[in-house]
Design a protein around this motif. Structure first.
Motif, PDB file in Angstrom:
ATOM      1  N   GLY A 110       0.824  -1.206   0.000  1.00 49.02           N
ATOM      2  CA  GLY A 110       0.000   0.000   0.000  1.00 49.02           C
ATOM      3  C   GLY A 110       0.857   1.254   0.000  1.00 49.02           C
ATOM      4  O   GLY A 110       0.568   2.223  -0.720  1.00 49.02           O
ATOM      5  N   LYS A 111       1.920   1.246   0.801  1.00 47.06           N
ATOM      6  CA  LYS A 111       2.842   2.386   0.849  1.00 47.06           C
ATOM      7  C   LYS A 111       3.578   2.548  -0.481  1.00 47.06           C
ATOM      8  O   LYS A 111       3.795   3.676  -0.952  1.00 47.06           O
ATOM      9  CB  LYS A 111       3.854   2.190   1.982  1.00 47.06           C
ATOM     10  N   MET A 112       3.975   1.418  -1.073  1.00 53.19           N
ATOM     11  CA  MET A 112       4.680   1.481  -2.352  1.00 53.19           C
ATOM     12  C   MET A 112       3.777   2.051  -3.446  1.00 53.19           C
ATOM     13  O   MET A 112       4.219   2.830  -4.297  1.00 53.19           O
ATOM     14  CB  MET A 112       5.175   0.087  -2.749  1.00 53.19           C
ATOM     15  N   LYS A 113       2.518   1.679  -3.425  1.00 53.87           N
ATOM     16  CA  LYS A 113       1.571   2.178  -4.430  1.00 53.87           C
ATOM     17  C   LYS A 113       1.401   3.686  -4.313  1.00 53.87           C
ATOM     18  O   LYS A 113       1.254   4.393  -5.323  1.00 53.87           O
ATOM     19  CB  LYS A 113       0.221   1.475  -4.261  1.00 53.87           C
ATOM     20  N   MET A 114       1.442   4.201  -3.091  1.00 53.82           N
ATOM     21  CA  MET A 114       1.335   5.644  -2.890  1.00 53.82           C
ATOM     22  C   MET A 114       2.566   6.365  -3.440  1.00 53.82           C
ATOM     23  O   MET A 114       2.458   7.451  -4.018  1.00 53.82           O
ATOM     24  CB  MET A 114       1.163   5.954  -1.398  1.00 53.82           C
ATOM     25  N   LYS A 115       3.742   5.754  -3.281  1.00 49.95           N
ATOM     26  CA  LYS A 115       4.980   6.376  -3.776  1.00 49.95           C
ATOM     27  C   LYS A 115       5.156   6.193  -5.276  1.00 49.95           C
ATOM     28  O   LYS A 115       5.721   7.052  -5.955  1.00 49.95           O
ATOM     29  CB  LYS A 115       6.198   5.782  -3.048  1.00 49.95           C
ATOM     30  N   TYR A 116       4.696   5.046  -5.782  1.00 51.94           N
ATOM     31  CA  TYR A 116       4.885   4.710  -7.199  1.00 51.94           C
ATOM     32  C   TYR A 116       3.533   4.291  -7.789  1.00 51.94           C
ATOM     33  O   TYR A 116       3.250   3.091  -7.928  1.00 51.94           O
ATOM     34  CB  TYR A 116       5.898   3.575  -7.351  1.00 51.94           C
TER      35      TYR A 116
ATOM     36  N   TRP B 213       9.074 -10.572  -8.918  1.00 53.23           N
ATOM     37  CA  TRP B 213       8.376  -9.403  -8.370  1.00 53.23           C
ATOM     38  C   TRP B 213       8.334  -8.269  -9.390  1.00 53.23           C
ATOM     39  O   TRP B 213       7.338  -7.543  -9.479  1.00 53.23           O
ATOM     40  CB  TRP B 213       9.047  -8.939  -7.078  1.00 53.23           C
ATOM     41  N   ALA B 214       9.399  -8.125 -10.175  1.00 58.69           N
ATOM     42  CA  ALA B 214       9.408  -7.088 -11.211  1.00 58.69           C
ATOM     43  C   ALA B 214       8.287  -7.333 -12.215  1.00 58.69           C
ATOM     44  O   ALA B 214       7.597  -6.396 -12.642  1.00 58.69           O
ATOM     45  CB  ALA B 214      10.763  -7.068 -11.921  1.00 58.69           C
ATOM     46  N   SER B 215       8.095  -8.597 -12.579  1.00 59.65           N
ATOM     47  CA  SER B 215       7.033  -8.936 -13.524  1.00 59.65           C
ATOM     48  C   SER B 215       5.661  -8.620 -12.938  1.00 59.65           C
ATOM     49  O   SER B 215       4.791  -8.067 -13.624  1.00 59.65           O
ATOM     50  CB  SER B 215       7.126 -10.423 -13.889  1.00 59.65           C
ATOM     51  N   LEU B 216       5.463  -8.945 -11.667  1.00 58.67           N
ATOM     52  CA  LEU B 216       4.177  -8.667 -11.025  1.00 58.67           C
ATOM     53  C   LEU B 216       3.941  -7.162 -10.882  1.00 58.67           C
ATOM     54  O   LEU B 216       2.817  -6.678 -11.079  1.00 58.67           O
ATOM     55  CB  LEU B 216       4.119  -9.332  -9.650  1.00 58.67           C
ATOM     56  N   PHE B 217       4.993  -6.423 -10.533  1.00 60.57           N
ATOM     57  CA  PHE B 217       4.866  -4.971 -10.383  1.00 60.57           C
ATOM     58  C   PHE B 217       4.734  -4.259 -11.732  1.00 60.57           C
ATOM     59  O   PHE B 217       4.259  -3.130 -11.799  1.00 60.57           O
ATOM     60  CB  PHE B 217       6.090  -4.393  -9.656  1.00 60.57           C
ATOM     61  N   GLY B 218       5.195  -4.927 -12.800  1.00 58.24           N
ATOM     62  CA  GLY B 218       5.177  -4.301 -14.114  1.00 58.24           C
ATOM     63  C   GLY B 218       6.309  -3.316 -14.309  1.00 58.24           C
ATOM     64  O   GLY B 218       6.142  -2.271 -14.943  1.00 58.24           O
TER      65      GLY B 218
END
Length: 205
Positions: A139-145, A196-201
């Motif tokens: 959730g925090k990562m989504k707010m930053k990125y 994880w890179a693939s999941l994050f896009g």
């Protein structure tokens, strides 16, 4: 006087760990532990109210450190760049391997010889707590990125956390050489970071 008490406590922990590892929690004897320390069973009870509390005390350093590592690796200050940097992740993996090596006996005790104790719940408790923390972290990562994808199955995260404990258990159970551990760290980092890179896009550095 405090130094003497600390010495007794440390000796109880030392010989309790040996007894638990040798016999498992259920069959371990406080009488045997007391004899090895050179004290009475009643003295053990002046430090720990029962065998279960003693078992928890033996395992506490690893349990607390494990949770601390999880929180430090997934904190508000963690950046996406750090997560996708293969070299940084490999350094982190090597530090983690050193941590597992340090607590090897305690890990085997918790995962394979703790039946009948409160510590036997560690696997489930850790998996649940880590899953909740990772969801918070995403959730925090989504707010930053905002551009990254964090719509990832909660059960996948849960299973991944449980899988990490299985890996730790395997590492603690096998006598691996330094070169084998280094190769494992490299392969694991490439595998997990790319996944994880693939999941994050996003792209891996």
């Amino acid at each position: 006087m405090q130094i003497l008490k600390d010495n007794v406590r440390n000796s109880i922990i030392k010989y309790a760990e040996e007894e638990f590892l040798e016999k498992g929690f259920t069959d371990a004897s406080l009488r045997t532990i007391a004899a090895r320390v050179g004290i009475s069973v009643s003295t053990i009870y002046s430090y720990y109210k029962n065998k279960d509390e003693l078992m928890t005390a033996v395992c506490r350093p690893f349990i607390d450190s494990m949770m601390q590592i999880t929180k430090e690796r997934h904190s508000e200050s963690t950046t996406l760049e750090d997560m996708m940097d293969i070299e940084k992740q490999q350094e982190t993996a090597k530090l983690f391997i050193s941590f597992v090596t340090k607590y090897r006996d305690i890990i085997r005790l918790i995962l394979y010889k703790s039946e009948g104790s409160t510590v036997n719940n560690f696997r489930d408790n850790y998996t649940d707590a880590t899953t909740a923390h990772i969801l918070w972290f995403f959730g925090k990562m989504k707010m930053k990125y905002p551009h990254i994808n964090t719509d990832i199955s909660t059960f996948f995260i849960h299973a991944n956390c449980a899988w990490m404990l299985s890996i730790i258990g395997e590492m603690a159970s096998h006598d691996l050489s330094d070169s084998e551990l280094d190769k494992f760290a490299s392969d694991f980092v490439h595998f997990s970071t790319s996944g994880w890179a693939s999941l994050f896009g996003v792209d891996v550095k």
